[in-house]
Design a protein around this motif. Structure first.
Motif, PDB file in Angstrom:
ATOM      1  N   UNK A  28      82.467  28.265 -21.652  1.00  0.00           N
ATOM      2  CA  UNK A  28      81.112  28.699 -21.998  1.00  0.00           C
ATOM      3  C   UNK A  28      80.733  28.312 -23.431  1.00  0.00           C
ATOM      4  N   UNK A  29      81.696  27.837 -24.202  1.00  0.00           N
ATOM      5  CA  UNK A  29      81.437  27.466 -25.591  1.00  0.00           C
ATOM      6  C   UNK A  29      81.302  28.659 -26.520  1.00  0.00           C
ATOM      7  N   UNK A  30      81.955  29.763 -26.179  1.00  0.00           N
ATOM      8  CA  UNK A  30      81.883  30.990 -26.983  1.00  0.00           C
ATOM      9  C   UNK A  30      83.230  31.230 -27.656  1.00  0.00           C
ATOM     10  N   UNK A  31      83.192  31.459 -28.953  1.00  0.00           N
ATOM     11  CA  UNK A  31      84.410  31.751 -29.693  1.00  0.00           C
ATOM     12  C   UNK A  31      84.554  33.259 -29.843  1.00  0.00           C
ATOM     13  N   UNK A  32      85.755  33.745 -29.564  1.00  0.00           N
ATOM     14  CA  UNK A  32      86.036  35.178 -29.693  1.00  0.00           C
ATOM     15  C   UNK A  32      87.519  35.370 -29.940  1.00  0.00           C
ATOM     16  N   UNK A  33      87.837  36.466 -30.562  1.00  0.00           N
ATOM     17  CA  UNK A  33      89.223  36.887 -30.747  1.00  0.00           C
ATOM     18  C   UNK A  33      89.567  37.771 -29.549  1.00  0.00           C
ATOM     19  N   UNK A  59      89.038  55.871 -17.533  1.00  0.00           N
ATOM     20  CA  UNK A  59      89.855  56.425 -18.615  1.00  0.00           C
ATOM     21  C   UNK A  59      89.250  56.143 -19.985  1.00  0.00           C
ATOM     22  N   UNK A  60      88.364  55.159 -20.052  1.00  0.00           N
ATOM     23  CA  UNK A  60      87.756  54.766 -21.320  1.00  0.00           C
ATOM     24  C   UNK A  60      86.307  55.224 -21.447  1.00  0.00           C
ATOM     25  N   UNK A  61      85.871  56.085 -20.534  1.00  0.00           N
ATOM     26  CA  UNK A  61      84.484  56.559 -20.604  1.00  0.00           C
ATOM     27  C   UNK A  61      84.262  57.276 -21.935  1.00  0.00           C
ATOM     28  N   UNK A  62      83.121  57.029 -22.524  1.00  0.00           N
ATOM     29  CA  UNK A  62      82.819  57.607 -23.826  1.00  0.00           C
ATOM     30  C   UNK A  62      83.277  56.747 -24.991  1.00  0.00           C
ATOM     31  N   UNK A  63      83.958  55.638 -24.719  1.00  0.00           N
ATOM     32  CA  UNK A  63      84.400  54.725 -25.776  1.00  0.00           C
ATOM     33  C   UNK A  63      83.184  54.056 -26.393  1.00  0.00           C
ATOM     34  N   UNK A  64      83.233  53.789 -27.676  1.00  0.00           N
ATOM     35  CA  UNK A  64      82.083  53.196 -28.362  1.00  0.00           C
ATOM     36  C   UNK A  64      81.882  51.723 -28.027  1.00  0.00           C
ATOM     37  N   UNK A  65      82.910  51.044 -27.525  1.00  0.00           N
ATOM     38  CA  UNK A  65      82.802  49.628 -27.163  1.00  0.00           C
ATOM     39  C   UNK A  65      82.136  49.477 -25.804  1.00  0.00           C
ATOM     40  N   UNK A  66      81.515  48.327 -25.593  1.00  0.00           N
ATOM     41  CA  UNK A  66      80.923  48.008 -24.295  1.00  0.00           C
ATOM     42  C   UNK A  66      82.055  47.726 -23.313  1.00  0.00           C
ATOM     43  N   UNK A  67      82.041  48.382 -22.159  1.00  0.00           N
ATOM     44  CA  UNK A  67      83.068  48.198 -21.130  1.00  0.00           C
ATOM     45  C   UNK A  67      82.547  47.208 -20.097  1.00  0.00           C
ATOM     46  N   UNK A  68      83.338  46.170 -19.839  1.00  0.00           N
ATOM     47  CA  UNK A  68      83.015  45.152 -18.840  1.00  0.00           C
ATOM     48  C   UNK A  68      84.040  45.273 -17.726  1.00  0.00           C
ATOM     49  N   UNK A  83      81.112  38.078 -17.945  1.00  0.00           N
ATOM     50  CA  UNK A  83      80.857  37.696 -19.330  1.00  0.00           C
ATOM     51  C   UNK A  83      79.435  37.182 -19.515  1.00  0.00           C
ATOM     52  N   UNK A  84      78.946  36.402 -18.568  1.00  0.00           N
ATOM     53  CA  UNK A  84      77.574  35.897 -18.673  1.00  0.00           C
ATOM     54  C   UNK A  84      76.571  37.041 -18.723  1.00  0.00           C
ATOM     55  N   UNK A  85      76.840  38.107 -17.992  1.00  0.00           N
ATOM     56  CA  UNK A  85      75.920  39.252 -18.009  1.00  0.00           C
ATOM     57  C   UNK A  85      75.888  39.907 -19.394  1.00  0.00           C
ATOM     58  N   UNK A  86      76.919  39.730 -20.188  1.00  0.00           N
ATOM     59  CA  UNK A  86      76.959  40.295 -21.536  1.00  0.00           C
ATOM     60  C   UNK A  86      76.296  39.401 -22.573  1.00  0.00           C
ATOM     61  N   UNK A  87      76.286  38.092 -22.311  1.00  0.00           N
ATOM     62  CA  UNK A  87      75.770  37.139 -23.303  1.00  0.00           C
ATOM     63  C   UNK A  87      74.379  36.633 -22.985  1.00  0.00           C
ATOM     64  N   UNK A  88      73.826  36.964 -21.830  1.00  0.00           N
ATOM     65  CA  UNK A  88      72.476  36.514 -21.469  1.00  0.00           C
ATOM     66  C   UNK A  88      71.470  37.616 -21.593  1.00  0.00           C
TER      67      UNK A  88
END
Length: 88
Positions: A28-33, A59-68, A83-88
């Protein structure tokens, strides 16, 4: 961008997911750690995205990060769509 791939124990399945996420992001040409860990450790980390299964996401409900949610860690098409649904 920081992405965390999560499975129950943080070893085998999350490592496979991490490698597949890396592959899809590269295509997709996306750089991430991208890293992998277990669900218990993930609760104390603060990545931009957490990629995990539907069962473990509860188990991660309520976490501040976006859950995919990705249910088949081997399916590159499912990972790409998630991933496309997160970047579009």
């Amino acid at each position: 961008m920081k992405i965390l791939c999560v499975c129950g124990l943080g070893q085998g399945t999350s490592l496979i997911l991490r490698m597949n996420v890396d592959t899809v992001l590269r295509q997709m040409g996306i750089q991430a750690d991208v890293d992998n860990t277990d669900v218990s450790s993930a609760s104390s980390e603060r990545p931009d995205l957490i990629i995990t299964s539907n069962e473990l996401s509860e188990s991660l409900s309520g976490h501040s990060s976006k859950i995919v949610i990705v249910n088949n860690y081997f399916d590159l098409n499912e990972i790409r769509q998630a991933l496309e649904s997160q970047f579009n």
